[in-house]
Design an enzyme around this catalytic site. Sequence first.
Site, short mmCIF file in Angstrom:
data_model
loop_
_atom_site.label_atom_id
_atom_site.label_comp_id
_atom_site.label_asym_id
_atom_site.label_seq_id
_atom_site.Cartn_x
_atom_site.Cartn_y
_atom_site.Cartn_z
CD GLU A 174 -2.72 -1.49 2.35
OE1 GLU A 174 -2.56 -0.65 3.17
OE2 GLU A 174 -3.69 -2.46 2.45
CD GLU A 185 -4.76 -7.80 0.56
OE1 GLU A 185 -5.57 -7.09 1.52
OE2 GLU A 185 -3.74 -7.57 0.72
#
Length: 675
Positions: free
Chosen positions: A444, A549
Amino acid sequence: MSGDADSSKSTSGYLVTFAGGAVAWQSRLQKCVALSTTEAEFIAAVEACKELLWMKNFCEEIGFKQEKYVLLCDSQSAICLGKNSTFHSKSKHIQRRYHWIRDVVASKEVELEKVHTDDNGADMMTKSLPRGKLECLENPYKPQYNGGIIVNPDLQNGSQGWSQFANAKVDFREFGGNKFVVARGRNQSYDSVSQKIYLEKGLLYTFSAWLQVSKGKAPVIAVFKKNGEYKHAGSVIAESKCWSMLKGGLTIDESGPAELYFESEDTTVEIWVDSVSLQPFTQEEWNAHHEQTIHKTRKGAMRIRAVNSAGEPVPNATISILQNRLGFSFGCEVENNILGSQAYQNWFTKRFTVTTFANEMKWYSTEAVRGKEDYTTADAMLRFFKQHGVAVRGHNIVWNDPKYQLSWVTSLSGNDLYNAVKRRVSSVVSRYKGQLVSWDVVNENLHFSFFESKMGAQASYNIYALAHSIDPRTTMFMNEYNTLEQPGDSASSPAKYLGKLRELQSIRVAGKIQLGIGLESHFNTPNIPYMRSALDTLAATGLPIWLTEVDVQAPPNVQANYFEQVLREGHAHPQVKGMVTWSGYSPSGCYKMCLTDGNFRNLPAGDVVDKLLREWGGLRVQTTGLTDSDGFFEASLFHGDYDINIAHPLINSTASHSFTLTSDDSPPSPFVVHV
C-alpha cells in the site's frame, strides 16, 4: 482478432452508427477458419455489410432516405478484395458466398472506404486497449463507439450538446484541425463543462474521454450528477501540450436524467475536453464478452484418438477425463488456525491452488521484539501448503501504513531505521527465496508513506531493489486498494498506479526486475464497468495482474451476488493471472466476509466459490463421451491437470494417461491412446 484457443477461428467485430450514436454492434467467432489476416478482415466486412443493408432497408421502410451508406474498413487488402473480382492465388480459397459483397459495392448500395485503425470504432470489439492509449498524445483518438449516447462527442458541431457547469467560462476552440471544448476561469473544483444525458437502470456504461490541462499536470475526474448524488466514473492525470485518455464506467440504481461534467481540485488550470464516449451495454452483451474471452484465454482444445494394437481406430470407446487441478490460480487467505484443524485443511485443499498468509509473514509477526526473529509459524504453514501443492504468495515484506508499525520500529530514525529495514528485507526474502509465487514488497505504498517519511523519497524504490537483488526470479508486486474499487480515490487511480510502476521498472539490480500488479479488491458495491476499464488500462503494461484480497462488504442479501460479479469479471480478463479471496475462516471473525462457518460448512459466499469452481473446471469436474467412427473424441477444456481413462467393453480393454493443458498449447495433434 485471430487464434481462438479451441477452433483457431478469428473474431468478427462491427459497429453501426446512426446520427453519431451506436445502433448495432457485434463481436463473435467467424464460421470458418481464416487462412490469412486479409481473409479474416474480408469476412468481417461481409458480415458488417449484411447488417448495414438491413439497417438501410429498415430506414427506407419508415420513410427515411440517406444519400449514401458507407462501410469503413481498416484493411486495404480486404477493400481491394471487396471491389476487385480478379482471381488471385491468395483469395481463391475464400468461400464463394463471401464474394457477394462485390455485387453490393458494384451496384453502389454500399460504399467501401478505408479508415485508419486509430479511427476505427469497431476496433474495441476485437482488441484490448492498445499501449499507445496510455500515453499522452499530440492529438486525441476519435471517440470510442462514435461517442455512444454522447451528443457531438468530437466537438465538430461547436457547442451542440455542451454547456457551462457551475461558474466556469466555456470556449470552443480549434487547433491543428482538432476541435475541443475548454472550461476556464475556474474558482471551484467543479467549475467545468457538461452534457445532460439519460441513464437507464440495468445497463452497464463504459466511458472514455481525452483530456488536457492548460499547464503542468493535474488529476481530472469524470463525474455524473444524478438526483443530487455524484458518481465518479474514472480519472486521469491530464497534462499540458498533449492529450491523455480517461477510461472508466458506471452503473446506476434508478433510471433518470443525469449530467456529466469534469472536476479538478487544481482550479488554476483550464480543463480541455475532446472525444467523449458513453456506451451502454446490456447484461447479456456483457456476459457474451466474458464467454468469448474465457473461451479464448482460459480454455484449450483436446483431441484424443483411440487405436488398437494394429493402429486401427477404435469407435465407441468410452472416454472419461477428470480434472485434478485448476490451471487458473485461485485461492483464499488463511491464518495459522488451519494448522490445527483437519476439517479446515480438507475443505481448503479440495478447492484452492494458491494462498496468502494473513499475518504470519508480516514484520510485526516475525520480529515483535527487536533482534528476536521467529518464523516458526510461517515455516510450518509453508511446509503444509507445499505438501498439498498449494502455492504461497509472500505477504508482505514491509507495510507502508504507519498504523501497522511496531513501536520499536517507529522509535528508530536515521541509520538505525535504515539498518533495521535492511535486516528485515534480507531476512525474510533470503529465508523464503525461490519458495513463493510472488512477493508483496512495500504494501500500500500509494496510500501511505511511512518509510518515505523516515528514509526519504526513494525508500520504496530501494526496498524493491534490495528484495529483487536477493530473489531475482520471483515476481515483485505492488499491492494496493481502491484502484478497482473506488473511481473517486485519486491516490490509487490507475494513472497513479502506472506512475509508481514506471519508477520501479527502472530497477536494474541483478537484471531487470520482474514486476506484478496486485489489486486488493475490497469492494462495497462493485462498479463493474469501471473495474473492467481499470483492468484494461493496467493490462496495457503487459505485466501480470492479480486480484490479491477479494472480498465484499455489503448487506447479506446482495453480498454473495456482488462477490460473484467481481470474481467473474476478474476471471474473464485475459491479463488477470490469479485471484485470492480475503475470506478465510478465523475464530476471532473474518475480515469482511466468510466463506464457511466454524464447522466448515459453506456460507453463501462459499457456495459462490464452489459454483464458479465447477464452471471453471475445479472440484474434480469430469467430462465423458464416446469416440466417433474414426476413433476421435474432442473436448474444449479449461487449462489444468487431467487424468484420462478409455474403455471399450467389447474388447475388454482399458487405458489411462495423464496430461496438462496450458495456455501455451497450440492447437494439438491428436493424443493417440492404444486400447
